[in-house]
Scaffold this motif. Structure first.
Motif, mmCIF file in Angstrom:
data_model
loop_
_atom_site.group_PDB
_atom_site.id
_atom_site.type_symbol
_atom_site.label_atom_id
_atom_site.label_comp_id
_atom_site.label_asym_id
_atom_site.label_seq_id
_atom_site.Cartn_x
_atom_site.Cartn_y
_atom_site.Cartn_z
ATOM 1 N N GLY A 1 0.792 -1.221 0.000
ATOM 2 C CA GLY A 1 0.000 0.000 0.000
ATOM 3 C C GLY A 1 0.826 1.274 0.000
ATOM 4 O O GLY A 1 2.040 1.264 0.231
ATOM 5 N N ASP A 2 0.146 2.406 -0.251
ATOM 6 C CA ASP A 2 0.812 3.701 -0.371
ATOM 7 C C ASP A 2 1.513 4.140 0.915
ATOM 8 O O ASP A 2 2.466 4.924 0.870
ATOM 9 N N LYS A 3 1.037 3.647 2.067
ATOM 10 C CA LYS A 3 1.627 4.082 3.330
ATOM 11 C C LYS A 3 3.080 3.647 3.486
ATOM 12 O O LYS A 3 3.795 4.153 4.357
ATOM 13 N N TRP A 4 3.540 2.711 2.630
ATOM 14 C CA TRP A 4 4.916 2.231 2.687
ATOM 15 C C TRP A 4 5.782 2.819 1.567
ATOM 16 O O TRP A 4 6.817 2.259 1.214
ATOM 17 N N GLU A 5 5.397 3.970 1.020
ATOM 18 C CA GLU A 5 6.127 4.564 -0.111
ATOM 19 C C GLU A 5 7.590 4.846 0.226
ATOM 20 O O GLU A 5 8.479 4.719 -0.618
ATOM 21 N N GLN A 6 7.863 5.233 1.468
ATOM 22 C CA GLN A 6 9.237 5.529 1.884
ATOM 23 C C GLN A 6 10.176 4.330 1.754
ATOM 24 O O GLN A 6 11.399 4.491 1.740
ATOM 25 N N THR A 7 9.610 3.147 1.669
ATOM 26 C CA THR A 7 10.418 1.925 1.609
ATOM 27 C C THR A 7 11.108 1.752 0.258
ATOM 28 O O THR A 7 12.167 1.112 0.178
ATOM 29 N N ILE A 8 10.581 2.325 -0.815
ATOM 30 C CA ILE A 8 10.963 1.955 -2.180
ATOM 31 C C ILE A 8 12.438 2.203 -2.482
ATOM 32 O O ILE A 8 13.152 1.289 -2.941
ATOM 33 N N ILE A 9 12.928 3.421 -2.279
ATOM 34 C CA ILE A 9 14.320 3.728 -2.648
ATOM 35 C C ILE A 9 15.318 2.946 -1.785
ATOM 36 O O ILE A 9 16.251 2.333 -2.317
ATOM 37 N N PRO A 10 15.161 2.924 -0.439
ATOM 38 C CA PRO A 10 16.067 2.077 0.355
ATOM 39 C C PRO A 10 16.021 0.620 -0.056
ATOM 40 O O PRO A 10 17.048 -0.073 -0.037
#
Length: 484
Positions: free
Chosen positions: A319-328
């Motif tokens: 879901g969108d709430k985990w967007e911060q996860t993508i680059i790391p």
């Protein structure tokens, strides 16, 4: 030699089954929990685990590794009794430290009062872990990985179901806490039943000195490894936010944690094997190169998929709430690919009895490479900087490992890249195909993923097909029949 090879193959099979059932089930549970819970809740547990993990490093004093590594002629019943009672006594002391020292310190450090309640509960595993270590060491010395797999799978499934039920009933962060605790508690009676070993009230000073001498360096190594594995969590939780730590934790679960779990299949088998073949350098070198090759074959394509398709995977599954996860996620996946060039080297060192060398290497990397890198990375760039620090650390670690492996087993770069060429070429081709298909054609994530896996398998078969068929026939019919 044939009997040992058969035990290795059986060990790999049962460890593979354990990881397949245990980790796949755990991954599904985490996926469901990530949909139910929020990054902040994962972050709070991550804060607690930073502190509890440092204390748990000292919990078994390296006795488990010492009992597995020692040769039969140098091991007596007193070693097992002494390890058990020392572990029990020490764990009781450590639990008091967790309640009265670590909990207030962590709550004050993060300004998070909930840690005063969470850490004492998480620390229940501190009491149970030393009780299990002697039983597990006995099973691993006998290469009885079937029984270990059964116990670990049953405890993981039971604890996963418990955490899911708690989450669905609104337990929030406590569903993650009890998941960690239940695994240790459930496995304890199962290990007693498996070994039929009952501790007698015997404690030997000479036996203690014997295993402590080896175990102290193993403990030091585990402490150094924990610095490398937890400093980023410590700094992110302190200087960024609980939500950012939760996002970073998920990135690590999907990449480096996945890598370590898959590698554990081979590592659990090969550690006692290295111990039995300490003086046969040629065999150890051959075993190690095979471990590097097959671990890389399995892990590299998964990391390639995460690098190319990380964004749609995160959005669609979490879901969108985990967007911060993508680059790391993408950066750490790349770091894992570098790591695979020297995977399991520390297990080899420890198995050969070089625990002191392993300790000083890991301590050097923790203090002089990762600490400054992660400090600068988190301070200036948050979780993205932390991910780049991990990448830098993995790259340097490969160079250091290769330097010492050349001294220990006369391993050259050419030999290393020779066994890795199939996995690396397949990775490059599959990533290129996946990138083009997803970004420049109308096909979606699923088709791109299938194309990546298909192209990777095709390249591997072209380069290593004959070798893989030979390995399969040896496992199925035995080496002598294949040769005949």
């Amino acid at each position: 030699m044939a009997a040992l090879k058969l035990k290795i193959l059986k060990g790999v099979f049962w460890n593979s089954l354990q990881v397949l059932v245990n980790k796949s089930f755990s991954f599904v549970i985490k996926l469901v929990l990530a949909k139910i819970l929020f990054p902040e809740e994962f972050g709070i547990v991550g804060m607690a685990l930073v502190f509890t993990s440092f204390v748990e490093v000292f919990n078994d004093l390296g006795f488990g590794a010492a009992l597995i590594q020692r040769k039969n002629e140098n091991l007596t019943k007193e070693h097992f009794y002494t390890a058990f009672w020392t572990g029990v006594g020490w764990s009781l002391i450590m639990y008091q430290v967790m309640i009265f020292v670590v909990s207030p310190l962590a709550a004050s450090f993060y300004n998070e009062p909930l840690l005063l309640k969470i850490i004492p509960v998480l620390s229940i595993s501190v009491l149970s872990s030393p009780i299990n270590l002697v039983h597990k060491a006995q099973l691993m010395r006998d290469l009885n990985f079937k029984k270990v797999a059964q116990i670990e799978n049953l405890s993981a499934i039971a604890s996963g179901i418990l955490s899911l039920v708690l989450a669905l009933n609104g337990a929030g962060v406590w569903s993650l806490v009890f998941n960690s605790v239940a695994t240790f508690v459930i496995s304890m009676p199962l290990y007693f039943r498996a070994t039929k070993w009952t501790p007698k009230f015997i404690w030997s000073q000479s036996a203690f000195k014997d295993i402590f001498g080896f175990g102290i360096y193993t403990t030091g190594t585990n402490f150094s490894n924990n610095l490398i594995n937890k400093l980023d969590y410590l700094f992110i939780g302190k200087f960024v936010s609980a939500g950012a730590l939760g996002a970073y934790t998920l990135a690590f679960v999907l990449t480096d944690t996945f890598r370590s779990q898959i590698m554990s299949i081979m590592n659990k088998v090969m550690y006692p094997v290295y111990g039995k073949a300490q003086e046969d350098i040629a065999s150890i070198k051959k075993y190690y190169l095979n471990v590097v090759k097959y671990n890389s074959l399995i892990i590299n394509p998964v990391m390639g998929i995460l690098i190319v398709l990380g964004e749609p995977i995160v959005f669609n599954f979490f879901g969108d709430k985990w967007e911060q996860t993508i680059i790391p996620l993408k950066i750490i996946a790349l770091s894992v690919i570098f790591h695979m060039m020297a995977n399991s080297n520390t297990v080899l060192m420890r198995g050969m009895g070089k625990s002191k060398m392993e300790f000083f290497i890991q301590l050097f990397k923790a203090l002089f490479i990762f600490l400054p890198a992660i400090s600068i990375g988190v301070y200036y760039y948050g979780i993205i900087g932390a991910a780049y620090a991990v990448l830098f650390n993995k790259f340097v670690s490969v160079c250091i490992a290769q330097f010492f492996l050349k001294k220990l087993i006369n391993l050259h770069y050419k030999e290393l890249f020779s066994v890795l060429k199939g996995a690396l070429l397949g990775l490059i081709v599959s990533m290129g195909i996946g990138y083009v298909s997803y970004n420049y054609t109308p096909v979606g994530m699923i088709v791109s993923l299938v194309l990546m896996m298909g192209s990777y398998v095709g390249i591997i078969w072209l380069i290593m097909g004959e070798d893989l068929k030979k390995q399969y026939l040896e496992i199925k019919f035995g080496k002598e029949k294949v040769a005949g």
